[in-house]
Design a protein around this motif. Structure first.
Motif, PDB file in Angstrom:
ATOM      1  N   TYR A  12      24.227  33.009  32.117  1.00  0.00           N
ATOM      2  CA  TYR A  12      23.489  33.944  31.258  1.00  0.00           C
ATOM      3  C   TYR A  12      22.046  33.505  30.953  1.00  0.00           C
ATOM      4  O   TYR A  12      21.246  34.331  30.508  1.00  0.00           O
ATOM      5  CB  TYR A  12      24.258  34.175  29.955  1.00  0.00           C
ATOM      6  CG  TYR A  12      25.505  35.012  30.163  1.00  0.00           C
ATOM      7  CD1 TYR A  12      25.403  36.385  30.396  1.00  0.00           C
ATOM      8  CD2 TYR A  12      26.770  34.440  30.182  1.00  0.00           C
ATOM      9  CE1 TYR A  12      26.531  37.155  30.621  1.00  0.00           C
ATOM     10  CE2 TYR A  12      27.910  35.209  30.399  1.00  0.00           C
ATOM     11  CZ  TYR A  12      27.777  36.565  30.620  1.00  0.00           C
ATOM     12  OH  TYR A  12      28.899  37.323  30.856  1.00  0.00           O
ATOM     13  N   ASP A  44      19.568  46.126  25.363  1.00  0.00           N
ATOM     14  CA  ASP A  44      20.209  44.991  24.687  1.00  0.00           C
ATOM     15  C   ASP A  44      21.707  45.149  24.446  1.00  0.00           C
ATOM     16  O   ASP A  44      22.309  44.340  23.744  1.00  0.00           O
ATOM     17  CB  ASP A  44      19.469  44.660  23.377  1.00  0.00           C
ATOM     18  CG  ASP A  44      19.481  45.798  22.365  1.00  0.00           C
ATOM     19  OD1 ASP A  44      20.181  46.793  22.585  1.00  0.00           O
ATOM     20  OD2 ASP A  44      18.767  45.674  21.343  1.00  0.00           O
ATOM     21  N   HIS A  47      26.675  45.545  28.496  1.00  0.00           N
ATOM     22  CA  HIS A  47      27.970  45.929  29.066  1.00  0.00           C
ATOM     23  C   HIS A  47      27.803  47.297  29.715  1.00  0.00           C
ATOM     24  O   HIS A  47      26.861  48.026  29.394  1.00  0.00           O
ATOM     25  CB  HIS A  47      29.048  45.964  27.983  1.00  0.00           C
ATOM     26  CG  HIS A  47      28.598  46.658  26.737  1.00  0.00           C
ATOM     27  ND1 HIS A  47      28.279  45.982  25.576  1.00  0.00           N
ATOM     28  CD2 HIS A  47      28.360  47.958  26.479  1.00  0.00           C
ATOM     29  CE1 HIS A  47      27.884  46.851  24.658  1.00  0.00           C
ATOM     30  NE2 HIS A  47      27.918  48.048  25.173  1.00  0.00           N
ATOM     31  N   GLY A  73      30.533  36.850  20.559  1.00  0.00           N
ATOM     32  CA  GLY A  73      29.900  36.879  21.882  1.00  0.00           C
ATOM     33  C   GLY A  73      28.828  37.958  21.847  1.00  0.00           C
ATOM     34  O   GLY A  73      28.841  38.918  22.607  1.00  0.00           O
ATOM     35  N   GLY A  75      25.652  38.174  22.562  1.00  0.00           N
ATOM     36  CA  GLY A  75      24.561  38.336  23.515  1.00  0.00           C
ATOM     37  C   GLY A  75      23.210  38.267  22.822  1.00  0.00           C
ATOM     38  O   GLY A  75      22.988  37.439  21.923  1.00  0.00           O
ATOM     39  N   PRO A  79      24.474  45.239  19.925  1.00  0.00           N
ATOM     40  CA  PRO A  79      25.538  45.813  19.093  1.00  0.00           C
ATOM     41  C   PRO A  79      25.420  45.381  17.625  1.00  0.00           C
ATOM     42  O   PRO A  79      25.645  46.192  16.719  1.00  0.00           O
ATOM     43  CB  PRO A  79      26.822  45.273  19.756  1.00  0.00           C
ATOM     44  CG  PRO A  79      26.425  45.100  21.200  1.00  0.00           C
ATOM     45  CD  PRO A  79      25.009  44.594  21.157  1.00  0.00           C
ATOM     46  N   LEU A  96      27.826  31.771  22.890  1.00  0.00           N
ATOM     47  CA  LEU A  96      27.827  30.471  23.556  1.00  0.00           C
ATOM     48  C   LEU A  96      26.461  30.096  24.121  1.00  0.00           C
ATOM     49  O   LEU A  96      26.133  28.918  24.263  1.00  0.00           O
ATOM     50  CB  LEU A  96      28.833  30.567  24.709  1.00  0.00           C
ATOM     51  CG  LEU A  96      29.358  29.320  25.369  1.00  0.00           C
ATOM     52  CD1 LEU A  96      30.066  28.427  24.364  1.00  0.00           C
ATOM     53  CD2 LEU A  96      30.329  29.708  26.495  1.00  0.00           C
ATOM     54  N   THR A  97      25.643  31.101  24.468  1.00  0.00           N
ATOM     55  CA  THR A  97      24.392  30.851  25.181  1.00  0.00           C
ATOM     56  C   THR A  97      23.239  30.677  24.185  1.00  0.00           C
ATOM     57  O   THR A  97      22.808  31.655  23.557  1.00  0.00           O
ATOM     58  CB  THR A  97      24.096  32.025  26.152  1.00  0.00           C
ATOM     59  OG1 THR A  97      25.215  32.172  27.024  1.00  0.00           O
ATOM     60  CG2 THR A  97      22.839  31.784  26.962  1.00  0.00           C
ATOM     61  N   TYR A 100      20.278  33.148  24.294  1.00  0.00           N
ATOM     62  CA  TYR A 100      20.559  34.506  23.806  1.00  0.00           C
ATOM     63  C   TYR A 100      20.466  34.551  22.271  1.00  0.00           C
ATOM     64  O   TYR A 100      19.938  35.508  21.700  1.00  0.00           O
ATOM     65  CB  TYR A 100      21.944  34.954  24.256  1.00  0.00           C
ATOM     66  CG  TYR A 100      21.993  35.610  25.629  1.00  0.00           C
ATOM     67  CD1 TYR A 100      20.891  35.607  26.484  1.00  0.00           C
ATOM     68  CD2 TYR A 100      23.148  36.250  26.069  1.00  0.00           C
ATOM     69  CE1 TYR A 100      20.948  36.220  27.734  1.00  0.00           C
ATOM     70  CE2 TYR A 100      23.211  36.866  27.317  1.00  0.00           C
ATOM     71  CZ  TYR A 100      22.110  36.843  28.145  1.00  0.00           C
ATOM     72  OH  TYR A 100      22.172  37.457  29.379  1.00  0.00           O
ATOM     73  N   GLY A 122      27.959  29.127  19.356  1.00  0.00           N
ATOM     74  CA  GLY A 122      29.320  28.589  19.341  1.00  0.00           C
ATOM     75  C   GLY A 122      30.239  29.442  20.186  1.00  0.00           C
ATOM     76  O   GLY A 122      29.806  30.418  20.805  1.00  0.00           O
ATOM     77  N   SER A 123      31.504  29.053  20.189  1.00  0.00           N
ATOM     78  CA  SER A 123      32.478  29.719  21.060  1.00  0.00           C
ATOM     79  C   SER A 123      33.455  30.576  20.260  1.00  0.00           C
ATOM     80  O   SER A 123      33.883  30.186  19.164  1.00  0.00           O
ATOM     81  CB  SER A 123      33.268  28.680  21.855  1.00  0.00           C
ATOM     82  OG  SER A 123      34.279  29.325  22.600  1.00  0.00           O
ATOM     83  N   GLN A 140      32.773  42.480  22.809  1.00  0.00           N
ATOM     84  CA  GLN A 140      32.488  43.390  23.916  1.00  0.00           C
ATOM     85  C   GLN A 140      32.138  42.631  25.185  1.00  0.00           C
ATOM     86  O   GLN A 140      31.110  41.944  25.244  1.00  0.00           O
ATOM     87  CB  GLN A 140      31.309  44.299  23.541  1.00  0.00           C
ATOM     88  CG  GLN A 140      31.619  45.261  22.406  1.00  0.00           C
ATOM     89  CD  GLN A 140      30.437  46.177  22.168  1.00  0.00           C
ATOM     90  OE1 GLN A 140      29.442  45.773  21.595  1.00  0.00           O
ATOM     91  NE2 GLN A 140      30.542  47.408  22.609  1.00  0.00           N
ATOM     92  N   ASN A 141      32.989  42.791  26.190  1.00  0.00           N
ATOM     93  CA  ASN A 141      32.750  42.213  27.521  1.00  0.00           C
ATOM     94  C   ASN A 141      32.442  40.714  27.473  1.00  0.00           C
ATOM     95  O   ASN A 141      31.515  40.249  28.148  1.00  0.00           O
ATOM     96  CB  ASN A 141      31.612  42.970  28.234  1.00  0.00           C
ATOM     97  CG  ASN A 141      32.070  44.328  28.742  1.00  0.00           C
ATOM     98  OD1 ASN A 141      32.919  44.957  28.125  1.00  0.00           O
ATOM     99  ND2 ASN A 141      31.524  44.769  29.848  1.00  0.00           N
ATOM    100  N   VAL A 146      36.306  33.998  29.190  1.00  0.00           N
ATOM    101  CA  VAL A 146      37.063  33.083  28.325  1.00  0.00           C
ATOM    102  C   VAL A 146      38.418  32.759  28.967  1.00  0.00           C
ATOM    103  O   VAL A 146      39.281  33.644  29.097  1.00  0.00           O
ATOM    104  CB  VAL A 146      37.258  33.704  26.916  1.00  0.00           C
ATOM    105  CG1 VAL A 146      38.065  32.772  26.032  1.00  0.00           C
ATOM    106  CG2 VAL A 146      35.898  34.016  26.286  1.00  0.00           C
ATOM    107  N   MET A 238      19.899  40.106  32.046  1.00  0.00           N
ATOM    108  CA  MET A 238      21.000  39.573  32.864  1.00  0.00           C
ATOM    109  C   MET A 238      20.643  39.346  34.322  1.00  0.00           C
ATOM    110  O   MET A 238      21.474  38.857  35.087  1.00  0.00           O
ATOM    111  CB  MET A 238      22.227  40.480  32.737  1.00  0.00           C
ATOM    112  CG  MET A 238      22.808  40.391  31.326  1.00  0.00           C
ATOM    113  SD  MET A 238      24.341  41.284  31.081  1.00  0.00           S
ATOM    114  CE  MET A 238      25.482  40.498  32.189  1.00  0.00           C
TER     115      MET A 238
END
Ligand SMILES: C[S@@+](CC[C@H](N)C(=O)[O-])C[C@H]1O[C@@H](n2cnc3c(N)ncnc32)[C@H](O)[C@@H]1O
Length: 270
Positions: A12, A44, A47, A73, A75, A79, A96-97, A100, A122-123, A140-141, A146, A238
């Motif tokens: 990502y 933005d 998905h 998650g 992004g 959303p 996680l990224t 982002y 974080g995750s 979402q997506n 995972v 992306m």
């Protein structure tokens, strides 16, 4: 960081992400220094179906206006900004990224939403929030990246208040063979953890959720669909090859290699 997560972050992370976003806005005739939530919504919502799919999921999951949502998650935060800016919600976003989250924070400030959206790196499998903290967890997506979905669902259950809603959009394996790579969430199968639809439903049940329903059939826009015509799309965030990767996802759904899911479940309680 758990083993296996670095390749997801690499997938990502892009060079010059904020400048890519600014250039896309400029190219569309928008002021990159003063974007609105609506302008950003063209690029933005990361998905299939973009912003329309977020709207469809919020409606199908019956996310109440003004509630406290975890965007799991998140992004670059499309959303989250929709929920905070147009649905009156207070939002926490985690991803996680790191890049982002950094860009999401900048876009939140630019749209005046910095005070309504808290962000963390974080995750979804190890959430830094207290028990029974949120009304809704929206994911979402993300789950296609995972591996440990059991842990992901148990963490969502833990942080939801009794009666809270967990809603996920997910692309699962279909009956007709492997999906066509590269896909939006993975260039190869190395970072793609799909499972069959029943696997996700059973994992949710095992984590304690009830009222588990896949409502994708009722959605007017789906997570595996193509981009909304006439919009910028997810390529700035992306990658420039996104049109081809999105087309692979849509073809894989059409050929029964992927199944588009939009699941809603509840933590039992009042
Ligand atoms: C396809 S993007 C979707 C982003 C956002 N949900 C949206 O719809 O706009 C997938 C996102 O999941 C994040 N992700 C993948 N695995 C994750 C994990 N274990 N925990 C948190 N975020 C994760 C990625 O960093 C990426 O931002």
């Amino acid at each position: 960081m758990k083993p296996g997560m670095e390749p997801v972050i690499d997938h990502y992370t892009r060079t010059g992400l904020m400048e890519r976003i600014r250039a896309a806005l400029r190219g569309r005739g928008y002021d990159p220094d003063n974007p609105s939530i609506e302008m950003l919504s063209e690029l933005d919502h990361l998905h299939g179906g973009g912003f329309a799919t977020t709207e469809a999921q919020v409606e199908l999951a019956e996310i109440p206006r003004g509630c406290h949502v975890l965007d799991a998650g998140c992004g670059i935060g499309g959303p989250s900004r929709y929920l905070a800016g147009m649905h009156g919600c207070t939002v926490d976003g985690i991803d996680l990224t790191p890049q982002y989250i950094d860009v999401a924070a900048q876009l939140n400030e630019m749209t005046g939403l910095g005070g309504k959206i808290a962000l963390a790196v974080g995750s979804v499998t190890d959430l830094p929030y207290e028990d029974e903290h949120f009304d809704v967890v929206l994911c979402q997506n993300v789950s296609m990246n995972v591996a440990d979905k059991d842990r992901m669902c148990k963490e969502a259950f833990r942080v939801l208040k009794p009666g809270g809603i967990y809603t996920l959009s997910h692309l699962a394996e279909g009956p007709n063979g492997s999906p066509i790579y590269p896909l939006p969430w993975a260039l190869t199968a190395e970072v793609s953890f799909l499972g069959v639809p029943q696997d996700l439903l059973e994992t949710l049940s095992g984590a304690g959720f009830s009222g588990i329903e896949d409502r994708a059939g009722r959605a007017r826009s789906k997570p595996g669909g193509g981009p909304q015509p006439g919009t910028i799309g997810a390529a700035p965030a992306m990658g420039d090859d996104m049109p081809a990767r999105t087309a692979n996802a849509a073809q894989s759904v059409a050929e029964g290699r992927l199944v588009s899911m939009m699941v809603v479940a509840r933590r039992p309680g009042c």
